[in-house]
Design a protein around this motif. Structure first.
Motif, mmCIF file in Angstrom:
data_model
loop_
_atom_site.group_PDB
_atom_site.id
_atom_site.type_symbol
_atom_site.label_atom_id
_atom_site.label_comp_id
_atom_site.label_asym_id
_atom_site.label_seq_id
_atom_site.Cartn_x
_atom_site.Cartn_y
_atom_site.Cartn_z
ATOM 1 N N UNK A 63 56.256 9.164 28.679
ATOM 2 C CA UNK A 63 55.428 8.104 29.272
ATOM 3 C C UNK A 63 55.217 8.269 30.778
ATOM 4 N N UNK A 64 56.236 8.686 31.558
ATOM 5 C CA UNK A 64 55.965 8.916 32.986
ATOM 6 C C UNK A 64 54.918 10.005 33.207
ATOM 7 N N UNK A 65 54.948 11.067 32.391
ATOM 8 C CA UNK A 65 53.938 12.119 32.524
ATOM 9 C C UNK A 65 52.547 11.613 32.208
ATOM 10 N N UNK A 66 52.435 10.782 31.175
ATOM 11 C CA UNK A 66 51.144 10.189 30.812
ATOM 12 C C UNK A 66 50.643 9.294 31.936
ATOM 13 N N UNK A 67 51.523 8.430 32.436
ATOM 14 C CA UNK A 67 51.135 7.500 33.504
ATOM 15 C C UNK A 67 50.688 8.252 34.756
ATOM 16 N N UNK A 68 51.412 9.308 35.102
ATOM 17 C CA UNK A 68 51.045 10.081 36.292
ATOM 18 C C UNK A 68 49.685 10.748 36.105
ATOM 19 N N UNK A 69 49.404 11.234 34.894
ATOM 20 C CA UNK A 69 48.097 11.839 34.619
ATOM 21 C C UNK A 69 46.985 10.808 34.738
ATOM 22 N N UNK A 113 44.021 11.094 37.700
ATOM 23 C CA UNK A 113 42.626 11.270 37.270
ATOM 24 C C UNK A 113 41.785 10.016 37.486
ATOM 25 N N UNK A 114 42.382 8.921 37.942
ATOM 26 C CA UNK A 114 41.624 7.692 38.184
ATOM 27 C C UNK A 114 40.733 7.851 39.404
ATOM 28 N N UNK A 115 39.679 7.054 39.457
ATOM 29 C CA UNK A 115 38.806 7.056 40.625
ATOM 30 C C UNK A 115 39.587 6.554 41.837
ATOM 31 N N UNK A 116 39.273 7.118 42.995
ATOM 32 C CA UNK A 116 39.998 6.750 44.210
ATOM 33 C C UNK A 116 39.946 5.252 44.477
ATOM 34 N N UNK A 148 48.961 -1.550 37.287
ATOM 35 C CA UNK A 148 49.041 -1.634 35.825
ATOM 36 C C UNK A 148 50.102 -0.689 35.276
ATOM 37 N N UNK A 149 50.109 0.556 35.787
ATOM 38 C CA UNK A 149 50.950 1.606 35.196
ATOM 39 C C UNK A 149 52.434 1.450 35.513
ATOM 40 N N UNK A 162 54.994 18.922 31.283
ATOM 41 C CA UNK A 162 54.051 19.378 30.253
ATOM 42 C C UNK A 162 53.103 18.246 29.878
ATOM 43 N N UNK A 163 53.654 17.043 29.693
ATOM 44 C CA UNK A 163 52.824 15.874 29.388
ATOM 45 C C UNK A 163 51.751 15.694 30.470
ATOM 46 N N UNK A 164 52.181 15.758 31.720
ATOM 47 C CA UNK A 164 51.250 15.544 32.820
ATOM 48 C C UNK A 164 50.138 16.592 32.825
ATOM 49 N N UNK A 165 50.507 17.842 32.728
ATOM 50 C CA UNK A 165 49.520 18.925 32.767
ATOM 51 C C UNK A 165 48.548 18.826 31.602
ATOM 52 N N UNK A 166 49.073 18.616 30.396
ATOM 53 C CA UNK A 166 48.223 18.567 29.203
ATOM 54 C C UNK A 166 47.291 17.361 29.256
ATOM 55 N N UNK A 167 47.814 16.200 29.569
ATOM 56 C CA UNK A 167 46.974 14.994 29.607
ATOM 57 C C UNK A 167 45.927 15.086 30.714
ATOM 58 N N UNK A 168 46.324 15.567 31.887
ATOM 59 C CA UNK A 168 45.367 15.687 32.978
ATOM 60 C C UNK A 168 44.234 16.640 32.586
ATOM 61 N N UNK A 169 44.582 17.776 31.976
ATOM 62 C CA UNK A 169 43.571 18.757 31.566
ATOM 63 C C UNK A 169 42.600 18.146 30.552
#
Length: 526
Positions: A287-293, A297-300, A309-310, A397-404
């Motif tokens: 979940x931390x990796x997902x939240x960070x992604x 990727x959110x608009x500035x 929220x996160x 891995x979560x962060x990289x995959x979700x961000x991509x």
């Protein structure tokens, strides 16, 4: 049928909410009564040990009496009226069923392949329920009998009897009908359940032999069933019943804690059954990796809002083990990401298992600490260091995959929406939409006097559109008469929820951990 199964799964969470506190009490008390950790202070003849032992035995209440607790707890979620009376009926008829079954086996046990003279436990298939020697049907038997009683209660509680028979109306009539209905149920149970026990023992052998593959399949199925509300039905027999070990993983692990604390050998070898609860690893590290992604990727212009929220929903996942708030923020926007999440969660658990990590690791950090890290860190610190390393690698891995994937397919995850900031709407706007008008562009805001339950009820089409309601840990589960009267996911988010999961007439409103209070308010409105 799907609605009934989902409602059943949600109702089972009523007693499950007791497990977190019980687990913490057992974990801490076990720590303070283990001589391998506390030394001479934990001498069984000393006051320190004796005081903590009182708390320890009290903490065992929930786990030692699981069938009775589920028998009484299920009607709270499933009875359509007079919940308290239904709880009493369920308890009385469950004990009646056990007396029926005990007597049948004592007289004709040999005909059913049961040696009723054998000692309870082990491979005898027998147990004690409220001091009744009977067939060990575990929670499955408890849920079966409670479900039958609930059905009888909903059907017969309001039966009108002649005035001179008024004494036998209400709960008395339900118990009378149930008394005779459970005689054939007891006979069928005596005949069929020994076969089920044999099958369960064969399944235990199969799943144990499957090794890492079995772990991967189980964890993947548990995660992928969350959107359908069916994951409870998958893991319950493993966690709290005898699918892989007698009494379930939680009970067996808590019982073995003193032995595990006194032995520095491999946890995987000492407790090979304790792999199904590795479902919690994705809560702590995924979940931390997902939240960070999501944040990156959110608009500035929305990063500050999205962080607000996160942060709380990620901390909820990490510390409390409740992942639905964060999972439901992207489940319906980008379901493909949820499939990826299930794949990564299964892979994380499998890699940790291969590296020797097992234990009661299904909940959040609080539960994990009480039942694993605090009592066992001194003896098994190397295992938990391995878990930390593997977990942090998978966070990356979560962060990289979700961000991509978010950037590659332009998923509209939180903070990437094309619309403007969501605002609250009023009852007037809602009614205008019901009448064919549009809420877009309206400047009126929601009444500050409206409670969340009132807003949800309005968005579900009003009380005349409600069939029934129950809840699980984070979701208000409602069956409606006309799904066309239900507002959109976006509208539900605008009134303060995390959105909805709609399957025809079954609506799940994602509220959060305050859902029990919201349900109470909701039922008062009905």
């Amino acid at each position: 049928m799907m609605q009934k199964i989902q409602r059943f799964g949600g109702a089972m969470f009523t007693p499950v909410l007791l497990f977190a506190f019980a687990g913490i009490v057992i974990g801490i008390s076990t720590l303070f009564t283990t001589e391998a950790i506390m030394g001479g202070l934990a001498d069984p003849n000393g006051l320190w040990y004796q005081v903590w032992n009182i708390l320890l035995q009290g903490g065992w209440t929930v786990f030692n009496q699981l069938p009775l607790i589920f028998v009484v707890g299920l009607p709270i979620g499933l009875a359509k009226k007079q919940h308290a009376r239904c709880c009493m009926e369920a308890l009385v008829l469950y004990l009646t069923f056990q007396y029926f079954l005990s007597t049948i086996l004592s007289q004709w046990g040999a005909n059913f392949g049961v040696d009723f003279a054998a000692e309870v436990g082990g491979t005898s298939g027998l147990t004690m329920v409220a001091n009744i020697k009977t067939l060990d049907m575990g929670m499955i038997g408890a849920l079966m009998i409670s479900g039958i009683v609930i059905m009888l209660h909903n059907k017969f509680f309001d039966t009108k009897l002649p005035e001179w028979m008024g004494t036998f109306s209400g709960s008395s009539f339900v118990v009378i009908v149930g008394f005779f209905a459970l005689v054939p149920v007891a006979l069928l149970s005596a005949w069929l359940w020994p076969m089920v026990q044999s099958g369960m023992r064969a399944f235990q052998g199969f799943i144990s032999d499957a090794g890492a593959l079995g772990v991967w399949v189980f964890i993947f199925m548990e995660r992928i069933l969350i959107p359908f509300g069916l994951h409870h039905l998958l893991y319950f027999p493993f966690y709290y019943d005898s699918a892989v070990i007698a009494g379930g993983v939680y009970s067996a692990w808590a019982t073995q804690l003193p032995e595990l604390a006194a032995n520095s050998g491999s946890l995987k070898e000492l407790a090979p059954y304790a792999w199904p609860t590795l479902t919690g690893l994705s809560k702590i590290f995924g979940c931390p990796g997902i939240a960070l992604a999501f944040y990156v990727t959110a608009k500035d212009s929305k990063k500050k809002q999205i962080a607000g929220l996160l942060v709380p929903i990620t901390l909820t996942a990490i510390f409390c083990g409740v992942t639905e708030p964060i999972e439901f923020t992207f489940l319906f926007i980008a379901p493909a990401l949820f499939v990826v999440h299930a794949l990564l969660a299964a892979t994380l658990a499998t890699v940790a298992y291969i590296c020797g990590v097992v234990g009661v690791l299904a909940g959040g950090l609080i539960e994990m600490s009480a039942l694993n890290f605090i009592p066992l860190m001194a003896s098994h610190w190397s295992t938990y260091l391995t878990l930390l390393v593997v977990g942090l690698i998978f966070t990356g891995i979560y962060f990289v995959v979700f961000r991509f994937l978010i950037l590659k397919f332009d998923f509209k995850t939180p903070g990437r929406e094309d619309d403007e900031e969501i605002k609250f709407h009023s009852k007037k706007e809602y009614r205008e939409k019901q009448n064919g008008g549009s809420i877009e562009g309206s400047s009126e805001t929601a009444s500050h006097g409206d409670t969340l339950a009132e807003k949800i009820l309005e968005a579900l089409g009003g009380k005349d559109n409600i069939v029934d309601v129950t809840n699980c840990v984070t979701r208000l589960r409602v069956n409606v008469k006309d799904e066309n009267l239900v507002q959109s996911d976006k509208y539900f988010k605008s009134i303060g929820t995390h959105g909805i999961k709609a399957t025809k007439k079954n609506i799940q409103v994602i509220v959060g951990l305050s859902v029990p209070q919201v349900r109470d308010d909701f039922e008062h409105l009905l």
